[in-house]
Every structure is written in structure tokens, then in C-alpha cells.
Design a protein around this motif. Structure first.
Motif, PDB file in Angstrom:
ATOM      1  N   ASP A 234      32.807 -24.147 -31.847  1.00 12.55           N
ATOM      2  CA  ASP A 234      33.437 -23.929 -32.970  1.00 12.55           C
ATOM      3  C   ASP A 234      33.740 -25.543 -33.560  1.00 12.55           C
ATOM      4  O   ASP A 234      33.611 -25.651 -34.615  1.00 12.55           O
ATOM      5  N   CYS A 235      33.798 -26.414 -32.779  1.00 12.32           N
ATOM      6  CA  CYS A 235      33.973 -28.126 -33.247  1.00 12.32           C
ATOM      7  C   CYS A 235      32.824 -28.430 -33.807  1.00 12.32           C
ATOM      8  O   CYS A 235      32.651 -28.965 -34.690  1.00 12.32           O
ATOM      9  N   ILE A 236      31.642 -28.009 -33.233  1.00 15.41           N
ATOM     10  CA  ILE A 236      30.325 -28.332 -33.790  1.00 15.41           C
ATOM     11  C   ILE A 236      29.982 -27.700 -35.451  1.00 15.41           C
ATOM     12  O   ILE A 236      29.424 -28.146 -36.278  1.00 15.41           O
ATOM     13  N   HIS A 237      30.579 -26.387 -35.592  1.00 20.62           N
ATOM     14  CA  HIS A 237      30.476 -25.916 -36.356  1.00 20.62           C
ATOM     15  C   HIS A 237      30.906 -26.544 -37.853  1.00 20.62           C
ATOM     16  O   HIS A 237      30.179 -26.569 -38.759  1.00 20.62           O
ATOM     17  N   THR A 238      32.052 -27.111 -37.665  1.00 24.51           N
ATOM     18  CA  THR A 238      32.679 -28.030 -38.971  1.00 24.51           C
ATOM     19  C   THR A 238      31.737 -29.267 -39.184  1.00 24.51           C
ATOM     20  O   THR A 238      31.333 -29.375 -40.492  1.00 24.51           O
ATOM     21  N   THR A 239      31.455 -29.857 -38.240  1.00 24.42           N
ATOM     22  CA  THR A 239      30.608 -31.111 -38.313  1.00 24.42           C
ATOM     23  C   THR A 239      29.036 -30.614 -39.008  1.00 24.42           C
ATOM     24  O   THR A 239      28.604 -31.241 -39.913  1.00 24.42           O
TER      25      THR A 239
ATOM     26  N   LEU B 111      28.399 -15.678 -29.087  1.00 25.74           N
ATOM     27  CA  LEU B 111      28.754 -14.574 -29.977  1.00 25.74           C
ATOM     28  C   LEU B 111      30.228 -14.853 -30.346  1.00 25.74           C
ATOM     29  O   LEU B 111      30.517 -14.646 -31.488  1.00 25.74           O
ATOM     30  N   ALA B 112      31.108 -15.492 -29.356  1.00 30.66           N
ATOM     31  CA  ALA B 112      32.387 -15.693 -29.620  1.00 30.66           C
ATOM     32  C   ALA B 112      32.736 -17.033 -30.796  1.00 30.66           C
ATOM     33  O   ALA B 112      33.546 -16.925 -31.428  1.00 30.66           O
ATOM     34  N   SER B 113      31.642 -17.577 -31.012  1.00 29.74           N
ATOM     35  CA  SER B 113      31.702 -18.621 -31.916  1.00 29.74           C
ATOM     36  C   SER B 113      30.629 -18.553 -33.095  1.00 29.74           C
ATOM     37  O   SER B 113      30.420 -19.398 -33.731  1.00 29.74           O
ATOM     38  N   GLY B 114      30.106 -17.544 -33.129  1.00 29.67           N
ATOM     39  CA  GLY B 114      29.416 -17.370 -34.272  1.00 29.67           C
ATOM     40  C   GLY B 114      27.958 -18.276 -34.368  1.00 29.67           C
ATOM     41  O   GLY B 114      27.694 -18.415 -35.478  1.00 29.67           O
ATOM     42  N   ALA B 115      27.452 -18.345 -33.350  1.00 34.77           N
ATOM     43  CA  ALA B 115      26.079 -18.991 -33.194  1.00 34.77           C
ATOM     44  C   ALA B 115      25.027 -18.005 -33.891  1.00 34.77           C
ATOM     45  O   ALA B 115      25.054 -16.883 -33.990  1.00 34.77           O
ATOM     46  N   ASP B 116      23.838 -18.902 -34.632  1.00 39.68           N
ATOM     47  CA  ASP B 116      23.229 -18.116 -35.399  1.00 39.68           C
ATOM     48  C   ASP B 116      21.913 -17.624 -34.526  1.00 39.68           C
ATOM     49  O   ASP B 116      21.452 -16.767 -35.030  1.00 39.68           O
TER      50      ASP B 116
END
Ligand code: F6P
Length: 352
Positions: A155-160, A186-191
Motif C-alpha cells: 500500500d505504501c509503495i502504491h503512493t510513491t 491481492l489485498a493491496s492491488g498488485a498488478d
């Protein structure tokens, strides 16, 4: 009682479940905690526990009696000093006049638990591991807590990643299996999710990233299991693959994948490894409930004298599985399972 192998978040909660249940239901119960796992049992290093030792530890990570890795394959190997580990453990058990040995451990530890059971010791086992790879149980304690931490990291990586328009790889623990990566991904929306059970083709991984770029997405996130393997490497024998890994000029699989993606796409890549944070901190509520149930179930087995078994959970209900059935078997992700189909349905690539 002993905790063995790599630690995880819910060890104390599980021991508390066993202890509280026993103290509540058996008169004159005495619990001994062996220090640092099987090592304590071998070396007669232990602590006589008090009921107060098990109070206030439901939410505490780690293990109050310590742990260590004692490889199963060395259990029968006599040390240079003539030390016989199996005989030493049996001797301690007999000397202390134990009724039962309670083992909280993962795969290797369950093999040793089975060995001791075959040697005539009364053993009750509990399924510990963030990897969720223990055969015979749907869930191990520690897994869901680790899923939370790995998901938070992604999740944190997503924003950066979104701000910079970068490709990020988050390497997730799990040893030889992909449960943790699959669930955290899956929980964090990895591509893109790469797990050992589904060997990847780097060209397919690159295709998935380039498709995202064409679709106007400025970033991509890959959740990569530490044991992820390419299709070509999956064809190698165990020995050949081990030799290849030893000669690999990268610290881990993610760096190798990152380099290849960079070469093929020219995109900027960053690798993040949450590592042992995934085993740390407080157990999540799911694990606290599971551990309490497992603990109470183990206490019931001890009271009934039902030994030589692992406590597990199947379809929400507690089960008892003979250690002889569990020992040496790995529970892996089935590539044909519906969870993989559902993940693919929402556009996640497994690089296959
Ligand atoms: O089995 C739990 C686990 O955290 C694996 O996911 C990982 O591969 C391994 O232990 C790490 O072991 P260690 O703590 O010995 O470095």
C-alpha cells in the motif's frame, strides 16, 4: 512446551491459549517452557512457568521462551563432541517426568515432532508459520498477521510508485510457497504477482507492464515471492538450480527480475524488501482468535491423552491430524485454484 523455527506474531497468543485452558481445567498442572526451541530440550535449559507468565501476552509478538532453528536433517547426526540430539531430548523428557511435549512449529519442526513421537514421546503440535505451507490445515497462525504487514508495505509503495511513475517490485517472504505473496498481492492491488507455483516468463511480465503503460498507467507494482522462479529455471534439476542460485550476481530474485525489466523496457525500477518486518509486531485479531482456538484444542487433546497429532483447522472447524501424515509434506498454492482464476479475472498477471 517449546517454540521452534522462525518466529511469528501469534506464538505467545497460542501458548497462552494452551496454558489458560490447562490451568482452568486441570488441577496441579505444571508447565515447563524449554528455552530456544528443541535446543532447550536437548540441553535441559528450561523455565518452570507460572500462570502469570501467560498473562498480558495475547497481543505480544515474538515468543516469551525464545526460539531457534534446529535443522531436521541434522537431528540424527551425532555432533563432533559425540552429542546425540535425539537421545538428549528423550533423556530430558524422561528426567523431568513430562506427560507431554507441546511443539509450536513450522514444517521442519513438525518433522522433528513426528520423530520424537515415533521415539515414544507424547507430542501435541501446533501449526506456526507466516508461510501457511503446513499440510493438513487450511491456516497456520502468523500467516494473516504477515499478510497485513506485507499488504501495508505494498500500500505504501502504491503512493510513491504513482507519484514517480516507476515500476516497483515488493519481495514477499514465504520460503518455497506463494501463499503470502498471493494474498498480500491481492489485498493491496498488485498488478503482477509472481509465485513459485506458477513459474514466470519474463517476456510475459514485460508485456503486462507495457500494456499498463499503453493504457495510460504511469506505474506498475509487482508482488514477487522470494521463491519465485522463471519457466526456464523450473526445468532445471534441484541440484542445477541450487548451483545457479549460488552463482547469481543478485542478492535475491527481485533484483534479477528488476534488472531484466529495466533492460527490456527502459523503465525505472525500484525493489523493496519488507523482510523480517513480516514476522514482527502484534498478531492481528484473526490470528489471536485462531491461536486461542488452537491453544484450547491442544489443551483438550492433552487432557484426553490424544497424542502424536497436529491441531489444525478445516472449513472453520478444528481438526486433529496425525503427525505421520503431516511430516515432510508441503501445502502449496494450486495454480488451478479458483483464487488464481479470480485474480486473473480482475487483470492481475502471473507472468505465465
Ligand atoms: O518460514 C518463515 C520464514 O520467514 C520464511 O518466509 C523465510 O524464507 C525464512 O523464514 C527466513 O528465515 P530466517 O529468519 O532464518 O532468515
Amino acid at each position: 512446551m517449546l517454540t521452534s523455527g522462525g518466529d511469528c506474531q501469534s506464538l505467545n497468543a497460542t501458548m497462552r491459549g494452551v496454558a489458560k485452558s490447562l490451568y482452568n481445567n486441570v488441577r496441579d498442572i505444571e508447565i515447563i517452557g524449554f528455552l530456544e526451541g528443541y535446543k532447550g530440550l536437548m540441553r535441559e535449559e528450561y523455565k518452570i512457568m507460572k500462570p502469570s507468565d501467560f498473562s498480558g501476552i495475547l497481543t505480544e509478538g515474538g515468543t516469551i521462551i525464545g526460539t531457534s532453528r534446529q535443522p531436521f536433517k541434522l537431528m540424527r547426526v551425532i555432533g563432533e563432541d559425540g552429542f546425540n540430539k535425539v537421545e538428549a531430548m528423550k533423556k530430558t523428557y524422561k528426567k523431568l517426568n513430562l506427560d507431554c511435549l507441546v511443539v509450536l512449529g513450522g514444517n521442519g519442526s513438525q518433522k522433528t515432532a513426528n520423530l520424537l513421537s515415533e521415539e515414544g514421546l507424547h507430542v501435541v503440535s501446533l501449526p506456526k508459520t507466516i508461510d501457511n505451507d503446513l499440510w493438513g490445515t487450511d491456516m497456520t497462525f502468523g500467516f494473516q498477521s504477515a499478510v497485513n504487514i506485507a499488504s501495508d508495505a505494498i500500500d505504501c509503495i502504491h503512493t510513491t510508485a504513482a507519484s514517480h511513475g516507476r515500476v516497483f517490485i515488493v519481495e514477499v517472504m514465504g520460503h518455497k510457497v506463494g501463499w503470502l505473496t498471493l494474498h498480500a498481492g491481492l489485498a493491496s492491488g498488485a498488478d503482477i504477482i509472481l509465485i513459485p507455483e506458477i513459474p514466470y516468463d519474463i517476456n510475459k511480465v514485460v508485456e503486462a507492464i507495457e500494456k499498463r503503460t499503453r493504457d495510460g498507467k504511469r506505474f506498475s507494482i509487482l508482488a514477487v515471492a522470494e521463491g519465485a522462479i522463471s519457466k526456464e529455471d523450473a526445468k532445471l534439476s534441484k541440484k542445477e538450480y541450487k548451483a545457479k542460485l549460488a552463482a547469481r550476481p543478485y542478492p535475491s530474485v527481485s533484483y534479477e527480475i528488476g534488472k531484466k525489466i529495466e533492460e527490456k523496457t527502459g523503465q525505472e525500477i525500484r525493489v523493496t524488501i519488507p523482510g523480517h518486518t513480516q514476522r514482527g509486531g502484534s498478531p492481528c485479531p484473526y490470528d489471536r482468535v485462531l491461536s486461542t482456538r488452537f491453544g484450547a484444542a491442544a489443551a483438550e487433546m492433552i487432557m484426553q491423552g490424544d497424542y502424536g497429532k497436529l491441531v489444525g483447522i478445516k472449513n472453520g472447524e478444528i481438526v486433529r491430524i496425525p503427525l505421520s501424515e503431516v511430516a515432510g509434506k508441503l501445502k502449496t498454492v494450486d495454480p488451478d485454484a479458483s483464487i488464481i482464476k479470480e485474480a486473473k479475472a480482475v487483470g492481475i498477471s502471473f507472468g505465465d
